[in-house]
Design a protein around this motif. Structure first.
Motif, mmCIF file in Angstrom:
data_model
loop_
_atom_site.group_PDB
_atom_site.id
_atom_site.type_symbol
_atom_site.label_atom_id
_atom_site.label_comp_id
_atom_site.label_asym_id
_atom_site.label_seq_id
_atom_site.Cartn_x
_atom_site.Cartn_y
_atom_site.Cartn_z
ATOM 1 N N ALA A 103 -16.838 55.142 29.404
ATOM 2 C CA ALA A 103 -16.014 54.802 30.565
ATOM 3 C C ALA A 103 -14.788 54.030 30.108
ATOM 4 O O ALA A 103 -14.705 53.583 28.966
ATOM 5 C CB ALA A 103 -16.814 53.939 31.551
ATOM 6 N N VAL A 104 -13.866 53.865 31.033
ATOM 7 C CA VAL A 104 -12.780 52.918 30.844
ATOM 8 C C VAL A 104 -13.237 51.592 31.437
ATOM 9 O O VAL A 104 -13.607 51.523 32.620
ATOM 10 C CB VAL A 104 -11.487 53.393 31.526
ATOM 11 C CG1 VAL A 104 -10.418 52.311 31.427
ATOM 12 C CG2 VAL A 104 -10.995 54.690 30.894
ATOM 13 N N TYR A 105 -13.211 50.564 30.632
ATOM 14 C CA TYR A 105 -13.652 49.230 31.042
ATOM 15 C C TYR A 105 -12.425 48.374 31.304
ATOM 16 O O TYR A 105 -11.518 48.295 30.460
ATOM 17 C CB TYR A 105 -14.529 48.612 29.966
ATOM 18 C CG TYR A 105 -15.889 49.257 29.890
ATOM 19 C CD1 TYR A 105 -16.049 50.511 29.324
ATOM 20 C CD2 TYR A 105 -17.020 48.619 30.409
ATOM 21 C CE1 TYR A 105 -17.290 51.125 29.274
ATOM 22 C CE2 TYR A 105 -18.267 49.219 30.359
ATOM 23 C CZ TYR A 105 -18.392 50.468 29.794
ATOM 24 O OH TYR A 105 -19.624 51.067 29.753
ATOM 25 N N THR A 106 -12.408 47.721 32.458
ATOM 26 C CA THR A 106 -11.243 46.976 32.901
ATOM 27 C C THR A 106 -11.656 45.602 33.401
ATOM 28 O O THR A 106 -12.699 45.462 34.044
ATOM 29 C CB THR A 106 -10.528 47.728 34.036
ATOM 30 O OG1 THR A 106 -10.308 49.089 33.651
ATOM 31 C CG2 THR A 106 -9.187 47.097 34.349
ATOM 32 N N CYS A 107 -10.835 44.604 33.095
ATOM 33 C CA CYS A 107 -11.101 43.294 33.668
ATOM 34 C C CYS A 107 -10.092 43.022 34.791
ATOM 35 O O CYS A 107 -9.010 43.623 34.825
ATOM 36 C CB CYS A 107 -11.041 42.198 32.610
ATOM 37 S SG CYS A 107 -9.455 41.995 31.777
#
Length: 127
Positions: free
Chosen positions: A92-96
Motif C-alpha cells: 500500500a501507500v502509507y501516509t501520515c
C-alpha cells in the motif's frame, strides 16, 4: 506552514519488518496528533494508528492485531510506524496526517477529518 514527509517505504519479502518515518515541520506534538493511514490499490484509505498528547495512542482496525505500532520522538519531531511480519496484502501507500485530534470512529475516508497530509511512501511486500 505545516509539512509532513514520509520515508522508509521499500520493497520487502513477506515476514520482514519495516519502520516508516513521518517528519513533521511547522507544528509541535504538544498541539497536534499524528496518524498513519494506508491505501491498498483499488481500496479506500484506512486508518492504522494515531498518537496525540491528550489521547495517547488510538488504534484503528487497519492496525491488524498489533503487527503495527506507533511511536514518536518529540526531539526529532518525527512519528514512526513499526510494521512487523509484513504480508503481501500490506502492500500500500502509507501516509501520515496531522490534526488537532486523532480521528473518531465517525470520521470517514478519505481524509478522516485530518487537516494536513504527507505525500505518502510506497511499501511493496512480495511473497
Amino acid at each position: 506552514e505545516v509539512q509532513l514527509v514520509e520515508s522508509g517505504g521499500a520493497d520487502v519479502q513477506a515476514g520482514e519488518s519495516l519502520r516508516l518515518s513521518c517528519a513533521a515541520s511547522g507544528l509541535t506534538f504538544d498541539d497536534y496528533a499524528i496518524g498513519w493511514f494506508r491505501q491498498v490499490p483499488g481500496k479506500e484509505r484506512e486508518g492504522l494508528l494515531c498518537i496525540g498528547r491528550d489521547t495517547g495512542i488510538t488504534t484503528y482496525p487497519g492496525s491488524l492485531k498489533g503487527r503495527f505500532t506507533i511511536s514518536s520522538d518529540a526531539d526529532k519531531n518525527t512519528v514512526y510506524l513499526q510494521m512487523r511480519n509484513l504480508q503481501p496484502e500490506d502492500t500500500a501507500v502509507y501516509t501520515c496526517a496531522a490534526h488537532l485530534k486523532c480521528p473518531t470512529p465517525l470520521q470517514e475516508p478519505p481524509y478522516f477529518g485530518m487537516a494536513y497530509w504527507g505525500g505518502g511512501t510506497l511499501v511493496s511486500v512480495f511473497s
